[in-house]
Design an enzyme around this catalytic site. Structure first.
Site, PDB file in Angstrom:
ATOM      1  N   PRO A  81       0.819  -1.209   0.000  1.00  0.00           N
ATOM      2  CA  PRO A  81       0.000   0.000   0.000  1.00  0.00           C
ATOM      3  C   PRO A  81       0.857   1.265   0.000  1.00  0.00           C
ATOM      4  O   PRO A  81       1.948   1.284   0.571  1.00  0.00           O
ATOM      5  CB  PRO A  81      -0.780  -0.074   1.324  1.00  0.00           C
ATOM      6  CG  PRO A  81      -0.585  -1.430   1.865  1.00  0.00           C
ATOM      7  CD  PRO A  81       0.590  -2.046   1.194  1.00  0.00           C
ATOM      8  N   HIS A 115      21.916 -15.421  -2.573  1.00  0.00           N
ATOM      9  CA  HIS A 115      21.314 -15.818  -3.860  1.00  0.00           C
ATOM     10  C   HIS A 115      22.189 -15.362  -5.020  1.00  0.00           C
ATOM     11  O   HIS A 115      22.449 -16.098  -5.961  1.00  0.00           O
ATOM     12  CB  HIS A 115      19.970 -15.105  -4.068  1.00  0.00           C
ATOM     13  CG  HIS A 115      18.833 -15.655  -3.278  1.00  0.00           C
ATOM     14  ND1 HIS A 115      18.537 -16.991  -3.245  1.00  0.00           N
ATOM     15  CD2 HIS A 115      17.893 -15.045  -2.510  1.00  0.00           C
ATOM     16  CE1 HIS A 115      17.464 -17.168  -2.485  1.00  0.00           C
ATOM     17  NE2 HIS A 115      17.059 -16.007  -2.013  1.00  0.00           N
ATOM     18  N   LYS A 161       0.508   3.027  -6.761  1.00  0.00           N
ATOM     19  CA  LYS A 161      -0.197   2.283  -7.813  1.00  0.00           C
ATOM     20  C   LYS A 161      -1.342   3.119  -8.390  1.00  0.00           C
ATOM     21  O   LYS A 161      -1.485   3.231  -9.612  1.00  0.00           O
ATOM     22  CB  LYS A 161      -0.721   0.945  -7.250  1.00  0.00           C
ATOM     23  CG  LYS A 161       0.405   0.036  -6.751  1.00  0.00           C
ATOM     24  CD  LYS A 161      -0.106  -1.301  -6.273  1.00  0.00           C
ATOM     25  CE  LYS A 161      -0.905  -1.220  -4.991  1.00  0.00           C
ATOM     26  NZ  LYS A 161      -0.121  -0.722  -3.841  1.00  0.00           N
ATOM     27  N   THR A 162      -2.132   3.707  -7.494  1.00  0.00           N
ATOM     28  CA  THR A 162      -3.236   4.554  -7.951  1.00  0.00           C
ATOM     29  C   THR A 162      -2.684   5.760  -8.706  1.00  0.00           C
ATOM     30  O   THR A 162      -3.185   6.130  -9.772  1.00  0.00           O
ATOM     31  CB  THR A 162      -4.053   5.061  -6.747  1.00  0.00           C
ATOM     32  OG1 THR A 162      -4.361   3.945  -5.908  1.00  0.00           O
ATOM     33  CG2 THR A 162      -5.326   5.740  -7.193  1.00  0.00           C
ATOM     34  N   HIS A 173      21.000 -12.467   2.962  1.00  0.00           N
ATOM     35  CA  HIS A 173      20.149 -13.428   2.252  1.00  0.00           C
ATOM     36  C   HIS A 173      20.195 -13.189   0.734  1.00  0.00           C
ATOM     37  O   HIS A 173      20.472 -14.104  -0.049  1.00  0.00           O
ATOM     38  CB  HIS A 173      18.712 -13.293   2.782  1.00  0.00           C
ATOM     39  CG  HIS A 173      17.736 -14.249   2.183  1.00  0.00           C
ATOM     40  ND1 HIS A 173      17.299 -15.367   2.859  1.00  0.00           N
ATOM     41  CD2 HIS A 173      17.119 -14.280   0.977  1.00  0.00           C
ATOM     42  CE1 HIS A 173      16.453 -16.022   2.081  1.00  0.00           C
ATOM     43  NE2 HIS A 173      16.322 -15.393   0.940  1.00  0.00           N
ATOM     44  N   GLU A 174      19.975 -11.951   0.343  1.00  0.00           N
ATOM     45  CA  GLU A 174      19.956 -11.646  -1.095  1.00  0.00           C
ATOM     46  C   GLU A 174      21.342 -11.786  -1.712  1.00  0.00           C
ATOM     47  O   GLU A 174      21.482 -12.250  -2.842  1.00  0.00           O
ATOM     48  CB  GLU A 174      19.399 -10.240  -1.345  1.00  0.00           C
ATOM     49  CG  GLU A 174      17.942 -10.059  -0.945  1.00  0.00           C
ATOM     50  CD  GLU A 174      17.004 -11.083  -1.566  1.00  0.00           C
ATOM     51  OE1 GLU A 174      17.203 -11.452  -2.742  1.00  0.00           O
ATOM     52  OE2 GLU A 174      16.078 -11.534  -0.869  1.00  0.00           O
ATOM     53  N   THR A 223       2.480   2.771  -2.423  1.00  0.00           N
ATOM     54  CA  THR A 223       3.668   2.845  -3.267  1.00  0.00           C
ATOM     55  C   THR A 223       3.404   3.594  -4.581  1.00  0.00           C
ATOM     56  O   THR A 223       4.302   3.717  -5.410  1.00  0.00           O
ATOM     57  CB  THR A 223       4.216   1.446  -3.592  1.00  0.00           C
ATOM     58  OG1 THR A 223       3.117   0.600  -3.953  1.00  0.00           O
ATOM     59  CG2 THR A 223       4.929   0.850  -2.390  1.00  0.00           C
TER      60      THR A 223
END
Ligand code: ADP
Length: 480
Positions: free
Chosen positions: A68, A292, A72-73, A288-289, A70
Site C-alpha cells: 500500500p 542468492h 499504484k493509484t 540473504h539476497e 507505493t
C-alpha cells in the site's frame, strides 16, 4: 486524493475527466521500471485505432502489484493524465454488497459507462476483495463475490480492444487471485511497484518538496537515507507533517529541523505498526539476497544476475533479479540444478553468518520453489536416472465446495517413496554445492551485504565489481 470526482448512479464508480486529472508521469517518482512498462498504454489510449494499425499488441488489462502507498493509484492516474483520457475508479470492496446480484450489476454499469467515455482507464483498487480464487477458503464459495468476479471476466472478454479501454487492477498480493483473472486477454501483465530504495525515496521527496517552500539547508539525501521501508505515501506524509511543524512556529520556509522532526514522529508511529525495516532485519535480508546473487553468479548456465535489492517487493523481503525471469519452459538439467542452488543461497548465507538459531523464515518461498523444481525434474521432465523418462502424475487435490477433495494417487506406494528420495537427493546435492560456494567466497558475501546496506539496490556493474573483489563503483545518480 479523490477530490473533484463525480459519482455514477448505480455503479459506485467515480470518474475523473481529463480536465480534473492533472497527474502526469512527473508526479510519480522512484519507480522508473514500472513507468517504462506502462508507457505503451499511453500511446495506445491516445489513438487506439492508429496504434492497432501500426501493429501494436493491444493492451487490455494490467495488474499493479505492491505494498500500500507505493503509488499504484497515482501511476494509473498518470497514465490517464498523460493520455488525456477519463479515469474511472472503483474499489473491489465496493462491489461486494449484502445483496446477491448487486456487485455483478455494478460491474455491468461501470463497463457501460466506460464504453461511452472510451478511450479511458478503469482502475479497480483492492481487486482481491472480489478476485480471490473461487471456491477456496473456509465455508466454501461466496455467491455474491463469485457472481461479481464472473461478471468482471465476462466484461473483459467482451471487448475487442479497439474500444480503447484498459482495465488496471491493484493488489498487494497477486498470489491469492483467481487464476482466471490472469489469463491472456485479461490481467495478463503484471507491473510490480515496490517500496522505493534510497534513491527512489530521494526522488519522491523531491517531488513533494517542490510543493512546499523549502529552506536552503534541506538535504533531501539525508532524509532519504533515514527512511528505509517508507512508501511514497509515507514520504508525502513526512513532507506534509514538516510543513505543519513549520507553520506551527510561524516559519515561512520548511527547514531541515522540521523534516527531521516529522521523520522521527512518523518512525515512532510506524514502529508500532512495524513498518520500518529495522537494522537487524535489513542486515539479515542483505546477507540473504547476497547469498542468492553470489551462487547465481558462480553456477553454470544460470540466468545473469543483474540486480539485487533489499527493498520489499510484494510479499518478499528482498529480491534478486535474474534475466529472463519468466519462460523457463525448456531448460537443461544443468540449468535447473543451478537454479535450485541459487534458491538455497539465501538461506545458507543467513545460517553461515548468523548461525542456525537465527535463521529466519525469509526463505520459505525459495524452499517452495526449489522443491517444486526438483519435484518436476523427477516426476515430469524425466530427469532422474533412477526413475527414468516417465511422467508420474499425482493428481492435484481438487477443491470442491471449499473443501479439498481426497487426492487420487496414480503411483504405487513404493514408487512414491523413490520419488521422494530422488527429490531429496537433487536438493541435497545442490544445497551442498551452494554451501561450498558461499564458504569459499565469504569475503564477497560480506562485501556485497555491506554494499546492500549502503545502496539498498545494486546493479549489474556493482555486482561485477564485487565478484571481482574490486572496490564497488557508485551507482548512477549517486552523488552529493
Ligand atoms: P497505492 O495506490 O499504491 O496504495 P497511492 O497511489 O494511493 O498508493 O499513493 C498515495 C499518495 O502517496 C499519492 O497520492 C502520492 O501523494 C504519494 N505517493 C505514493 N507513491 C508515490 C510515488 N512513487 N511518487 C510520488 N508520490 C507518491
Amino acid at each position: 486524493g479523490r477530490g473533484g470526482a463525480m459519482g455514477f448512479g448505480k455503479s459506485k464508480a467515480r470518474m475523473l475527466d481529463q480536465d480534473q486529472n492533472k497527474v502526469t508521469f512527473a508526479d510519480v517518482a522512484g519507480c522508473d521500471e514500472a513507468k517504462e512498462e506502462v508507457e505503451e498504454m499511453v500511446d495506445f489510449l491516445k489513438d487506439p485505432a492508429k496504434y492497432q494499425k501500426l501493429g501494436g499488441k493491444v493492451p487490455r488489462g494490467a495488474l499493479m502489484v505492491g505494498p500500500p502507498g507505493t503509488g499504484k493509484t497515482l501511476l494509473a492516474r498518470a497514465i490517464a493524465g498523460e493520455a488525456k483520457v477519463p479515469f474511472f475508479t472503483i474499489s473491489g470492496s465496493d462491489f461486494v454488497e449484502m445483496f446477491v446480484g448487486v456487485g455483478a450489476s455494478r460491474v455491468r454499469d461501470m463497463f457501460e459507462q466506460a464504453k461511452k467515455h472510451a478511450p479511458c482507464i478503469i482502475f479497480i483498487d483492492e481487486i482481491d476483495a472480489v478476485g480471490r480464487s473461487r471456491g477456496a477458503g473456509l465455508g466454501g464459495g461466496n455467491d455474491e463475490r463469485e457472481q461479481t468476479l464472473n461478471q468482471l471476466l465476462v466484461e473483459m472478454d467482451g471487448f475487442e480492444g479497439h474500444e480503447g479501454i484498459i482495465v488496471i487492477a491493484a493488489t498487494n498480493r497477486s498470489d491469492v487471485l483467481d487464476k482466471a483473472l490472469l489469463r491472456p486477454g485479461r490481467f495478463d501483465r503484471q507491473v510490480v511497484v515496490g517500496l522505493p530504495d534510497v534513491r527512489g525515496r530521494e526522488q519522491i521527496l523531491n517531488v513533494h518538496l517542490k510543493k512546499v517552500p523549502a529552506a536552503d539547508d534541506v538535504k533531501i539525501k539525508y532524509i532519504a537515507q533515514g527512511t528505509p521501508g517508507f512508501s511514497g505515501a509515507d514520504l508525502a506524509n513526512l513532507v506534509n507533517e514538516a510543513a505543519l511543524f513549520a507553520a506551527r512556529y510561524n516559519k515561512r520556509l520548511v527547514s531541515m529541523v522540521d523534516l527531521e522532526k516529522a521523520k522521527d514522529k512518523l518512525i515512532m508511529g510506524a514502529e508500532r505498526r512495524s513498518m520500518v525495516m529495522d537494522e537487524k532485519e535489513k542486515k539479515m535480508t542483505a546477507y540473504h539476497e547476497a547469498g542468492h546473487a553470489i551462487v547465481g553468479r558462480l553456477v553454470p548456465e544460470h540466468d545473469p544476475v543483474y540486480k539485487v535489492s533489499i527493498m520489499p517487493r510484494g510479499r518478499a523481503l528482498g529480491v534478486t533479479m535474474f534475466l529472463p525471469e519468466r519462460d523457463q519452459y525448456s531448460a537443461s538439467k544443468r540449468k535447473l540444478d543451478s537454479m535450485i542452488s541459487s534458491l538455497y543461497g539465501g538461506r545458507i548465507a543467513e545460517e553461515l553468518i548468523f548461525g542456525w538459531e537465527q535463521v529466519s523464515t525469509g526463505a520459505s518461498n525459495d524452499i517452495e520453489r526449489a522443491t517444486e523444481l526438483a519435484r518436476n525434474m523427477v516426476t515430469k521432465w524425466g530427469l532422474s536416472q533412477r526413475l527414468g523418462p516417465l511422467a508420474y502424475s499425482e493428481e492435484e487435490g481438487e477443491i470442491f465446495l471449499g473443501r479439498s477433495v481426497t487426492q487420487h494417487k496414480s503411483v504405487a506406494e513404493e514408487t512414491s517413496h523413490t520419488i521422494d528420495e530422488e527429490i531429496r537427493s537433487i536438493i541435497d546435492r545442490n544445497y551442498e554445492r551452494a554451501e561450498t560456494i558461499l564458504k569459499e567466497n565469504e569475503d564477497i558475501l560480506h562485501a556485497m551485504a555491506d554494499a546492500l546496506m549502503k545502496y539498498e539496490t545494486i546493479d549489474k556493474y556493482q555486482i561485477d565489481d564485487l565478484m571481482e573483489r574490486k572496490p564497488v563503483r557508485e551507482p548512477k545518480g549517486w552523488e552529493d
